[in-house]
Write an enzyme that holds these catalytic residues in place. Structure first.
Site, short mmCIF file in Angstrom:
data_model
loop_
_atom_site.label_atom_id
_atom_site.label_comp_id
_atom_site.label_asym_id
_atom_site.label_seq_id
_atom_site.Cartn_x
_atom_site.Cartn_y
_atom_site.Cartn_z
N GLY A 9 9.15 11.76 43.84
CA GLY A 9 9.90 11.52 45.07
C GLY A 9 9.60 10.12 45.54
O GLY A 9 8.74 9.43 44.99
N THR A 10 10.30 9.67 46.57
CA THR A 10 10.04 8.35 47.12
C THR A 10 8.75 8.37 47.93
O THR A 10 8.08 9.41 48.06
CB THR A 10 11.19 7.93 48.07
N LYS A 15 3.99 13.44 48.18
CA LYS A 15 3.42 13.64 46.85
C LYS A 15 1.90 13.80 46.90
O LYS A 15 1.34 14.74 46.32
CB LYS A 15 3.80 12.45 45.95
N SER A 16 1.22 12.86 47.55
CA SER A 16 -0.24 12.92 47.58
C SER A 16 -0.73 14.11 48.40
O SER A 16 -1.76 14.72 48.07
CB SER A 16 -0.81 11.62 48.16
N GLU A 87 -0.37 9.02 41.62
CA GLU A 87 0.10 7.65 41.33
C GLU A 87 0.36 7.47 39.83
O GLU A 87 0.07 6.43 39.24
CB GLU A 87 -0.90 6.60 41.83
N GLN A 89 2.92 6.95 38.20
CA GLN A 89 3.87 5.92 37.78
C GLN A 89 3.16 4.70 37.21
O GLN A 89 3.73 3.95 36.41
CB GLN A 89 4.77 5.49 38.95
#
Length: 234
Positions: A9-10, A15-16, A87, A89
């Site tokens: 997601g953005t 997310k975290s 993280e 990505q």
């Protein structure tokens, strides 16, 4: 059977926070896990959320080999049921492949969390490989919002108050340096990303502080490169 799951997601989509919640839920059921992160906003060896929650983590640098880390710990007698990888990505393609091998050959669940594309709307190498290899890819249901109220889908980079679309792929936000300037990130809908219209630019263009320029007519497109007459083209 273990799985490789990619939650994406953005920014501001949780997310975290979800990574921390999943670690809590699994640990509460007696499962043992390891937490990994990279370039976290709270610094090295940390996993933190914007809500203020945080925990210690193993920092993922370019030389870290997930397979070797897990094998070494298993050889030393440590039982591992799952990995939390935040993280993601920023991980290399090879590191994502190592995570897939951990799932397939050691039957350890891997829960990876990360942004899919960068400020140029190009895929991060780690996210690209996760999309290709994950058993499941789940887009988080908590929608981040653009300043206009629409669903935000793009993470824009803002340097010294101006949105940029060129530069290094990885630059940590909320920092200042002599080489780069003050770097921030803002989530935007596609329309306002394409028009380079951040919340700061929208307020600057507004005739009144209480009125933002939602209409297309007052959200100008960025200037296009001028082609000189007779210039050669590819």
């Amino acid at each position: 059977m273990a799985e490789l799951l990619f939650f994406t997601g953005t920014m501001d989509s949780g997310k975290s926070t979800l990574a921390l919640q999943m670690d809590h839920n699994h640990a509460a059921r007696g499962r043992t896990g390891l937490i990994f992160s990279q370039h976290d906003r709270a610094g090295a060896n940390m996993l933190s959320s914007r809500l203020g929650l945080s925990t210690g983590a193993i920092e993922v640098d370019d030389d870290l080999d997930f397979w070797e880390v897990i094998v070494e710990r298993a050889t030393a007698g440590q039982h591992i049921d799952y990995l939390i990888c935040d993280e993601a990505q920023f991980y290399s393609s090879a590191q994502v492949e190592q995570l897939a091998r951990v799932v397939d050959e050691m039957d350890i669940d891997v829960f990876a969390f990360g942004i899919t594309s960068d400020f140029r709307t190009e895929l991060f190498p780690g996210s690209k490989r996760l999309v290709e290899l994950a058993d499941r890819v789940q887009v988080l249901q908590v929608e981040a919002l653009c300043w206009c109220g629409r669903r935000a889908t793009i993470n824009a980079r803002v340097v010294d108050g101006t949105m940029v679309v060129e530069g290094e792929q990885v630059v940590v936000g909320d920092v200042a340096s002599a080489e780069v300037g003050i770097v921030e990130y803002e989530v935007l809908c596609r329309r306002h990303y394409m028009r380079r219209m951040t919340s700061h630019a929208a307020r600057a263009a507004s005739p009144s502080p209480a009125l933002l320029p939602f209409d297309l007519d007052v959200c100008p497109l960025p200037p296009q490169p001028v082609t000189q007459p007779g210039a050669a083209s590819d």
